[in-house]
Design an enzyme around this catalytic site. Structure first.
Site, PDB file in Angstrom:
ATOM      1  N   SER A  83      -1.576  20.617 -25.927  1.00 16.27           N
ATOM      2  CA  SER A  83      -2.477  19.488 -26.138  1.00 16.27           C
ATOM      3  C   SER A  83      -3.674  19.560 -25.190  1.00 16.27           C
ATOM      4  O   SER A  83      -4.324  20.591 -25.080  1.00 16.27           O
ATOM      5  CB  SER A  83      -1.683  18.190 -25.977  1.00 16.27           C
ATOM      6  OG  SER A  83      -2.427  17.077 -26.396  1.00 16.27           O
ATOM      7  N   HIS A 106      -3.440  21.061 -31.149  1.00 16.61           N
ATOM      8  CA  HIS A 106      -3.225  20.163 -32.295  1.00 16.61           C
ATOM      9  C   HIS A 106      -4.360  19.152 -32.353  1.00 16.61           C
ATOM     10  O   HIS A 106      -5.198  19.064 -31.441  1.00 16.61           O
ATOM     11  CB  HIS A 106      -1.875  19.448 -32.186  1.00 16.61           C
ATOM     12  CG  HIS A 106      -1.817  18.443 -31.066  1.00 16.61           C
ATOM     13  ND1 HIS A 106      -1.297  17.182 -31.217  1.00 16.61           N
ATOM     14  CD2 HIS A 106      -2.229  18.524 -29.771  1.00 16.61           C
ATOM     15  CE1 HIS A 106      -1.377  16.527 -30.068  1.00 16.61           C
ATOM     16  NE2 HIS A 106      -1.933  17.327 -29.172  1.00 16.61           N
TER      17      HIS A 106
END
Length: 344
Positions: A83, A106
């Site tokens: 992330s 993501h």
């Protein structure tokens, strides 16, 4: 957790854990900057990352802080780099990843989203903007196009070290054999963590270092040995509570949610802002509704009082002592007001 160490004019920074602000988070931009300022000008900054991600705002701030530093930045991915932690990694002039680490990108997420169609569409636009911001960081290293990076983010893609190297997200796969024979990585080499490293060191009255197990330390002992740390924690907690209290004055119906983030699942207001925004704008509506209901009750009460007066024939009575009438009227008004107040 953030730990700093300087050796041979190289500053080693360890970013382990959740990225955010507040006592419950492990790494923040403020802490990174404090460590950088503490050790002053250096030739290189080595950043060691093991993090699942966290706050987008804090991660971007850490990225910019490292990127704008004149020192050469070398990033070591030691375990989890997921992330927003991957954005921090992009600040490295060199990005070295262990073959037993993982790298994941993501799309940005918002938890507990609710609202009408227009509100949800507006929040989706914000997420699209944040995604473009994140792609900006990836594009400085990867040879992939923005569209290709976007597709990988859509799929929530995990990479091995070799795959991350192939896509251009890192510059080197760490040779573990070479690392075993090298001391250039400094004190925080994850293969050579000394015994009791995670214990807090304090000084006794004889100025000798002794180990204090954090599991057994009392608040009074910690306050006596490290008052600055305790005061810092207290100050941060007060600011966290103050921030949530400000939202309490701007929202309606969010009392349980704010209580939850104050005490049960401690979080900063900035980290749950999207969720709290769902309760903004309802205060005026509720107050307006209450005001209307009160006006209707008052109107109905005075209408009934007028009707009672007409039906009683009070208007036809004559030759009544004025003083007695005034006293009776005054008492009747008092009784009506009390009854009206009790019924509101």
């Amino acid at each position: 957790m953030i730990a700093g160490n300087k050796k041979d004019n190289i500053l080693n920074l360890r970013i382990y854990g959740f990225i955010g602000r507040g006592w419950f988070a492990d790494a923040s931009a403020e802490e990174i900057n404090r460590e950088i300022e503490r050790y002053g000008k250096v030739d290189e900054i080595h950043v060691r990352i093991h993090s699942p991600g966290g706050s987008i705002a804090e991660g971007c701030a850490i990225y910019n802080s490292l990127k704008n530093n004149p020192a050469k930045v070398k990033v070591f991915i030691e375990g989890e780099c997921c992330s927003i932690a991957t954005v921090i990694a992009m600040a490295g002039d060199e990005i070295v990843m262990s073959p037993v680490a993982n790298f994941m990108i993501h799309n940005p997420l918002v938890m507990y989203m609710s609202g009408g169609a227009e509100e949800l569409r507006a929040r989706a636009d914000v997420l699209d903007t944040l995604k473009e911001t994140i792609i900006n960081a990836y594009a400085t290293k990867s040879h992939l196009t923005r569209e290709e990076i976007s597709e990988l983010m859509d799929k929530e893609t995990y990479f091995t070290a070799e795959e991350a190297l192939e896509k251009g997200f890192i510059t080197e796969v760490l040779d573990l054999g070479e690392q075993n024979n090298s001391t250039s990585l400094g004190k925080y080499n994850y293969q050579h963590v000394p015994d009791n490293y995670f214990n807090l060191k304090i000084k006794n009255t004889e100025n000798k270092e002794e180990e204090m197990d954090l599991k057994n330390v009392t608040l009074d002992q910690l306050r006596a040995e490290n008052p600055e740390l305790v005061n810092s924690i207290i100050s941060q907690e007060r600011e966290r509570i103050k921030g949530l209290d400000l939202w309490a004055s701007k929202t309606t119906g969010a009392e349980d949610l704010i209580k939850k983030y104050k005490y049960e699942e401690p979080k900063n207001a900035v980290d749950v802002m999207e969720e709290l925004l769902n309760y903004v704008g309802k205060t005026a509506e509720k107050e307006s509704k209450n005001s209307k209901e009160e006006d209707e009750k008052l109107a109905e009460a005075f209408k009934n009082k007028k009707k009672d007066c007409e039906e009683s024939g009070a208007g036809e009575i004559k030759n009544i002592d004025t003083k007695d009438l005034q006293e009776a009227s005054k008492q009747k008004d008092i009784d009506d007001i009390v009854n009206l107040a009790n019924n509101l």
